[in-house]
Structure formats: C-alpha cells, structure tokens
Design a protein around this motif. Structure first.
Motif, mmCIF file in Angstrom:
data_model
loop_
_atom_site.group_PDB
_atom_site.id
_atom_site.type_symbol
_atom_site.label_atom_id
_atom_site.label_comp_id
_atom_site.label_asym_id
_atom_site.label_seq_id
_atom_site.Cartn_x
_atom_site.Cartn_y
_atom_site.Cartn_z
ATOM 1 N N GLU A 147 96.779 67.068 4.496
ATOM 2 C CA GLU A 147 97.263 68.262 3.796
ATOM 3 C C GLU A 147 96.335 69.434 4.081
ATOM 4 N N ARG A 148 96.868 70.622 3.906
ATOM 5 C CA ARG A 148 96.090 71.849 4.107
ATOM 6 C C ARG A 148 95.597 72.300 2.737
ATOM 7 N N VAL B 230 92.619 74.925 5.216
ATOM 8 C CA VAL B 230 91.932 74.026 6.140
ATOM 9 C C VAL B 230 92.587 72.659 6.163
ATOM 10 N N ARG B 231 92.882 72.209 7.384
ATOM 11 C CA ARG B 231 93.379 70.851 7.602
ATOM 12 C C ARG B 231 92.545 70.250 8.729
ATOM 13 N N LEU B 232 91.981 69.058 8.477
ATOM 14 C CA LEU B 232 91.016 68.473 9.405
ATOM 15 C C LEU B 232 91.489 67.191 10.073
ATOM 16 N N ASP B 233 92.786 66.971 10.115
ATOM 17 C CA ASP B 233 93.289 65.789 10.815
ATOM 18 C C ASP B 233 93.948 66.215 12.115
ATOM 19 N N GLY B 234 93.227 66.041 13.189
ATOM 20 C CA GLY B 234 93.729 66.386 14.510
ATOM 21 C C GLY B 234 93.096 67.650 15.051
ATOM 22 N N TYR B 235 92.877 67.641 16.350
ATOM 23 C CA TYR B 235 92.192 68.752 17.009
ATOM 24 C C TYR B 235 92.879 70.094 16.759
ATOM 25 N N ASN B 236 94.190 70.158 16.989
ATOM 26 C CA ASN B 236 94.888 71.441 16.814
ATOM 27 C C ASN B 236 94.795 71.942 15.379
ATOM 28 N N ASN B 237 94.927 71.032 14.407
ATOM 29 C CA ASN B 237 94.802 71.445 13.002
ATOM 30 C C ASN B 237 93.418 72.022 12.717
ATOM 31 N N VAL B 238 92.379 71.382 13.238
ATOM 32 C CA VAL B 238 91.018 71.870 13.023
ATOM 33 C C VAL B 238 90.849 73.254 13.651
ATOM 34 N N MET B 239 91.256 73.372 14.898
ATOM 35 C CA MET B 239 91.024 74.619 15.631
ATOM 36 C C MET B 239 91.883 75.777 15.121
ATOM 37 N N GLN C 22 88.446 83.955 5.589
ATOM 38 C CA GLN C 22 89.434 84.721 6.353
ATOM 39 C C GLN C 22 89.112 84.705 7.851
ATOM 40 N N ALA C 23 88.717 83.535 8.335
ATOM 41 C CA ALA C 23 88.373 83.375 9.751
ATOM 42 C C ALA C 23 88.657 81.944 10.164
ATOM 43 N N LEU C 24 88.849 81.745 11.457
ATOM 44 C CA LEU C 24 88.978 80.386 11.972
ATOM 45 C C LEU C 24 87.708 79.626 11.621
ATOM 46 N N ILE C 25 87.853 78.390 11.162
ATOM 47 C CA ILE C 25 86.690 77.648 10.678
ATOM 48 C C ILE C 25 85.761 77.189 11.789
ATOM 49 N N VAL C 26 86.280 77.103 13.030
ATOM 50 C CA VAL C 26 85.456 76.729 14.178
ATOM 51 C C VAL C 26 85.418 77.896 15.146
ATOM 52 N N GLN C 27 84.223 78.347 15.433
ATOM 53 C CA GLN C 27 83.985 79.387 16.428
ATOM 54 C C GLN C 27 83.303 78.709 17.615
ATOM 55 N N PRO C 28 84.067 78.311 18.652
ATOM 56 C CA PRO C 28 83.471 77.579 19.769
ATOM 57 C C PRO C 28 82.229 78.280 20.319
ATOM 58 N N ASN C 29 81.237 77.476 20.638
ATOM 59 C CA ASN C 29 79.953 77.924 21.186
ATOM 60 C C ASN C 29 79.064 78.641 20.170
#
Length: 142
Positions: free
Chosen positions: A66-67, A71-80, A88-95
C-alpha cells in the motif's frame, strides 16, 4: 606432555563456544536474525535493499502492499516513483543519498515527521549503510 595435548582441543572448543554466545551478532544458528528473516547480503543492490524494506516496512499502515504518505516500497518502480508527502520530492535521489528523503527518514532525527520504521526498532547501521551505498551508486534496478 601428552596430557597437555588432550586438553588443548577441549580448551579451544570451550573458548569458541564462549565467544559465540557473547558476540554482537544477532544471527541465530539458522542463519537468520531471530525473526525468521534472512538478512540481506552486504552488496548494495536493489534486491538486497528490497529485503530490508520487506523485513521492516510491511504491516497495516506501512509501505509494502500500500501507499502510505505517498510512499510504496514494494518493487523497484514503486520505490523510484514514490514522492513523500512530507518532503514533496522523490524519496530516492540517485547518486545522492544525503538528498534522498528516504535516508533522512531512516536516520536519527529526520527533518520531517518521525523516524521510520514507525513504532518499531530502527534499522541497523549496516542496513542504513547498504541503502545509502545503493543510492550513491546510482540506485540501479539490480
């Protein structure tokens, strides 16, 4: 002299037993952490990060299945694709783990709201380090 050699294996065995019972590892003899969950490898891959999320972020009102708070943390696309409502931002900022809201939420004293996982033990330093390293290495789907 022969008597001394007979006691040496017994002494070594006793030493090993005493070291194993007083160590800092939380692993039991089954290779899990005592909760029935196999701990992730130390490789900074999404597969290992997902194990941490699965072990710590599921249940009613949480982020697996569930979100919650965006935030939903099951699966790569959901996380990203998760955008935390508090940040108010994406929870993962690559690098850039330091700019990633998910890292702020799992470390002590987050800028917004409560430390996650809420109403549970905090993630271990090793788990946090693995998540930080995965993000700093580009947050790949590996």
């Amino acid at each position: 002299m022969k008597t001394c050699f007979r006691f040496l294996p017994v002494m070594c065995f006793a030493f090993l037993i005493s070291c194993g019972s007083g160590g800092t590892s939380s692993m039991n003899n089954n290779g899990d952490d005592g909760n029935g969950d196999t701990p992730p490898s130390t490789e900074p891959t999404f597969a290992n990060v997902q194990v941490i999320f699965n072990n710590n972020c599921s249940g009613s009102g949480c982020h697996i299945g569930e979100r919650e708070s965006g935030v939903r943390l099951d699966g790569y696309n959901n996380v990203m694709e998760s955008r935390g409502t508090q940040y108010q931002a994406l929870i993962v900022q690559p690098n850039d783990a330091d700019a990633s809201p998910i890292v702020d939420k799992i470390e002590p004293n987050p800028d917004e709201g409560s430390r996650m996982p809420e109403n549970s033990s905090p993630l271990s330093d090793n788990e946090i380090s693995l998540i930080r390293e995965w993000i700093n290495e580009g947050a790949q789907n590996n």
